[in-house]
Design an enzyme around this catalytic site. Structure first.
Site, PDB file in Angstrom:
ATOM      1  CG  ASP A 132       2.761  -1.896  -7.075  1.00 25.80           C
ATOM      2  OD1 ASP A 132       3.218  -0.751  -7.293  1.00 25.80           O
ATOM      3  OD2 ASP A 132       2.777  -2.427  -5.942  1.00 25.80           O
TER       4      ASP A 132
ATOM      5  CG  HIS B 187       3.742   1.916  -5.272  1.00 26.29           C
ATOM      6  ND1 HIS B 187       4.395   0.768  -5.683  1.00 26.29           N
ATOM      7  CD2 HIS B 187       4.708   2.722  -4.759  1.00 26.29           C
ATOM      8  CE1 HIS B 187       5.690   0.874  -5.432  1.00 26.29           C
ATOM      9  NE2 HIS B 187       5.911   2.047  -4.866  1.00 26.29           N
TER      10      HIS B 187
ATOM     11  CD  GLU C   7       3.429  -1.036  -0.458  1.00 27.45           C
ATOM     12  OE1 GLU C   7       2.805  -1.382   0.569  1.00 27.45           O
ATOM     13  OE2 GLU C   7       4.577  -1.429  -0.724  1.00 27.45           O
TER      14      GLU C   7
ATOM     15  CG  ASP D  73       8.465   8.122   0.027  1.00 26.39           C
ATOM     16  OD1 ASP D  73       9.581   8.609  -0.227  1.00 26.39           O
ATOM     17  OD2 ASP D  73       7.790   7.503  -0.823  1.00 26.39           O
TER      18      ASP D  73
END
Length: 299
Positions: free
Chosen positions: A141, A143, A148, A72
């Site tokens: 979380d 991801h 996400e 990313d």
């Protein structure tokens, strides 16, 4: 899925780096047949990258025939900004090893046409025959990359609006000023990562224990995107003891026992790097159940 449990972050980093080194050496990459490696940013892989640098400096590993694709990059952040993922990769890894600059592929968050940039990134990976191994870390979380909670498990490389919690969490890298944090990023998709022939994930720290538990003990769920690796035929997770705090005791014992069977009964020399049994030995003595469970667990 293979789960390897090590004592702490350093032990996890050492194990993962050594594993990838051996995968590259076993692959024996050439100019015409490079080893294609997917790479993440963030705190999780820093220890692995330090080991890569050490391997290169010690003459144990060359990256001349390794091609990399990063997961990313922020949108709109100057390439030379200290918090850009271009800067992160060059300052933590690339400038210390012998990788060829033309073999490094990082998404351009300042491209005029972001959709075209993402499409070209996918096509470039395909031009190399796909990614051999994608290394990843995760968020608390669950991801992976910037996929996400709620991201499609079939998603491809795309521009992604970041959740407020992600922006808030990343503000620590931008003088704790939320207004300096980019609102969007380019990211490979969950489907992109799953296309790799192998996926290897680092999970460390008690704050990521709920995510590991969701990934290991519950079903595939787009609210915990890392759980998609349950569907991958060749997935590896290396975690530390703290990350196992939310797992059932029997789950931890099960995965540790697999290592014991390989090391003490089957023999590591009879098992390939990816867990495939090359030859099954005939032991002279089969230990009793009591003796087996008294074998010491790896630290």
């Amino acid at each position: 899925m293979r789960l390897i449990i090590r004592k702490d972050y350093d032990a996890v980093s050492d194990h993962m780096a050594n594993y990838i080194k051996n995968r590259i050496l076993e692959f024996n990459p050439t100019l015409d047949k490079p080893f294609v490696l997917g790479l993440p940013t963030g705190s999780s892989p820093v220890g692995v990258y330090k080991n890569f640098v050490k391997y290169y400096q010690n003459g144990e590993l060359s990256f001349k025939n390794v091609v990399t694709f990063n997961m990313d990059e922020y949108v709109g952040l100057p390439r030379d900004h200290p918090e850009s993922y271009h800067s992160f990769m060059w300052h933590n890894l690339f400038k210390f090893i012998d990788i060829l600059p033309k073999n490094v592929h990082i998404l351009d968050g300042n491209a005029e046409n972001l959709e075209e940039e993402c499409k070209n990134f996918e096509e470039k990976m395909k031009s190399y025959g796909g990614v051999e191994l994608f290394l990843g870390g995760i968020g608390p979380d669950g991801h992976i990359a910037f996929n996400e909670p709620g991201s499609s498990l079939a998603s491809r490389t795309r521009a992604k609006t970041l959740a407020y919690d992600t922006i808030l969490a990343n503000s620590r890298f931008f003088d704790n000023n939320i207004n300096k944090v980019p609102r969007m990023a380019l990211t490979v998709g969950v489907g992109t990562v799953m296309d790799a022939r192998e996926v290897a994930v680092i999970i460390t720290g008690a704050h990521k224990a709920p995510a590991l538990a969701k990934c290991i003990e519950e079903g595939v769920n787009h609210m915990w995107t890392v759980s998609a690796i349950q569907l991958h035929p060749n997935a590896l997770i290396v975690c530390d003891e703290d990350a196992t705090l939310e797992l059932h005791v029997k789950t931890v014992k099960y995965f540790k026992s697999i290592e014991l069977v390989i090391d003490d009964l089957v023999g590591a020399e009879n098992v390939g790097l990816q867990g495939n049994v090359k030859r099954y030995p005939t032991p002279e003595v089969t230990p009793t159940r009591e003796a087996f469970y008294n074998l010491p667990f790896k630290k």
